[in-house]
Each structure stands twice: as structure tokens, then as C-alpha cells.
Scaffold this active site. Structure first.
Site, PDB file in Angstrom:
ATOM      1  N   GLN A  78       0.839  -1.195   0.000  1.00 41.72           N
ATOM      2  CA  GLN A  78       0.000   0.000   0.000  1.00 41.72           C
ATOM      3  C   GLN A  78       0.880   1.253   0.000  1.00 41.72           C
ATOM      4  O   GLN A  78       1.237   1.773   1.056  1.00 41.72           O
ATOM      5  CB  GLN A  78      -0.944  -0.003   1.201  1.00 41.72           C
ATOM      6  CG  GLN A  78      -1.959   1.102   1.102  1.00 41.72           C
ATOM      7  CD  GLN A  78      -3.214   0.801   1.877  1.00 41.72           C
ATOM      8  OE1 GLN A  78      -3.329  -0.212   2.553  1.00 41.72           O
ATOM      9  NE2 GLN A  78      -4.164   1.690   1.786  1.00 41.72           N
ATOM     10  N   PHE A  79       1.214   1.729  -1.191  1.00 37.22           N
ATOM     11  CA  PHE A  79       2.072   2.899  -1.323  1.00 37.22           C
ATOM     12  C   PHE A  79       1.444   4.148  -0.726  1.00 37.22           C
ATOM     13  O   PHE A  79       2.139   5.103  -0.357  1.00 37.22           O
ATOM     14  CB  PHE A  79       2.459   3.136  -2.791  1.00 37.22           C
ATOM     15  CG  PHE A  79       1.382   3.704  -3.647  1.00 37.22           C
ATOM     16  CD1 PHE A  79       1.285   5.074  -3.833  1.00 37.22           C
ATOM     17  CD2 PHE A  79       0.456   2.875  -4.273  1.00 37.22           C
ATOM     18  CE1 PHE A  79       0.282   5.602  -4.627  1.00 37.22           C
ATOM     19  CE2 PHE A  79      -0.540   3.396  -5.073  1.00 37.22           C
ATOM     20  CZ  PHE A  79      -0.635   4.765  -5.256  1.00 37.22           C
ATOM     21  N   THR A  80       0.133   4.165  -0.567  1.00 41.75           N
ATOM     22  CA  THR A  80      -0.548   5.350  -0.042  1.00 41.75           C
ATOM     23  C   THR A  80      -0.247   5.598   1.433  1.00 41.75           C
ATOM     24  O   THR A  80      -0.577   6.668   1.950  1.00 41.75           O
ATOM     25  CB  THR A  80      -2.074   5.254  -0.256  1.00 41.75           C
ATOM     26  OG1 THR A  80      -2.567   4.100   0.422  1.00 41.75           O
ATOM     27  CG2 THR A  80      -2.410   5.195  -1.733  1.00 41.75           C
TER      28      THR A  80
END
Length: 150
Positions: A78-80
Site C-alpha cells: 500500500q504505497f498510499t
């Protein structure tokens, strides 16, 4: 590296409406990777996650780890998690690692975490548009950052 741990009764991840991974009682681990992350971050986080005592014992006290309960783990990239919301209303993801850095670290993280457990780690699909379903148990949700180590 930054993770969000969610103690779950069950969780699954789908891509294109097809379930690709599912777990029963255990942990959903949302994993964010930044450019500066190293193998040291992986080692520290995996030990911490495998031994985090957030499952209830017979007295309803959080004294057991996912290993102790023989629980399962689902890891979803989850790069966010590295979103910067400092300016404006549109988040920036400039701190998130690019795929050429993130993918090897993601794979190493899964291998390392898998080595700490008796059940195989389940995963999402790196870079895919995923739908994650879960039943948060408790709810228990913990944020851990390998740089802050709080």
C-alpha cells in the site's frame, strides 16, 4: 517501512473480482515502502509483527502473538501509507518507493515474515488495483513505522 496491522477474524484480497488470497483469524498487514528502506527495516518489522502480543489469552488480556495462536497473515502492499497531505487537498506520494526499489523489498519482507511463522504468508498482488475485505477483530489496529520505532 510503515505498516498498519489489523487483527482480523478473516480477510481477503481480490483483483478483477477474483479472490486471490484469503485468511482466517490473524493479521492483515498493509505495507508501505519508502525509497530509504533497507533490509534492517525488514528484519526489525518482521520480528515485531510476528511477536506483537495483540491476541487475547484465556483471561481476555492481549498477551498472545499471531505465532502463539497459529494465526495467518495477509500482506497487502500500500504505497498510499506514505501520502503527504501537507499542501493542498491532493496527496503526494513522492516518498513512496518506486517499483524497482519497492518490489524487491516487498518480496524480501514476505520471505522474512514467512520464516517467522508456521503458516505461509498470504499476499495481495503488488501494483494491482485490489479490493481488500476484512472483519477487524476488536477492533485492533496498530501503526508501526520502522524509522520511528515507537
Amino acid at each position: 517501512m510503515r505498516v498498519i496491522l489489523q487483527r482480523v477474524s478473516h480477510a481477503s484480497v481480490s483483483v478483477d473480482k477474483n479472490i486471490i488470497s484469503t485468511i482466517e483469524k490473524g493479521l492483515l498487514v498493509l505495507l508501505g515502502i519508502e525509497e530509504e528502506d533497507t533490509q534492517e527495516d525488514i528484519h526489525w518489522l518482521c520480528r515485531k509483527i510476528a511477536n506483537m502480543r495483540i491476541f487475547s489469552d484465556e483471561n481476555k488480556a492481549m498477551n498472545l502473538s499471531v505465532k502463539d495462536i497459529e494465526g495467518e497473515i495477509l500482506v497487502v502492499s500500500q504505497f498510499t501509507l506514505y501520502a503527504s497531505t501537507k499542501k493542498g487537498n491532493r496527496p503526494s506520494f513522492i516518498k513512496s518507493a518506486k517499483p524497482n526499489t519497492a518490489i524487491p523489498l516487498y518480496n524480501d519482507f514476505i520471505k522474512e515474515l514467512d520464516a517467522h511463522l508456521d503458516t505461509p504468508v498470504r499476499t495481495g498482488e503488488f501494483g494491482a488495483d485490489m479490493q481488500v475485505s476484512l472483519l477487524n477483530d476488536g477492533p485492533v489496529t496498530i501503526i508501526i513505522d520502522s524509522k520511528n520505532r515507537e
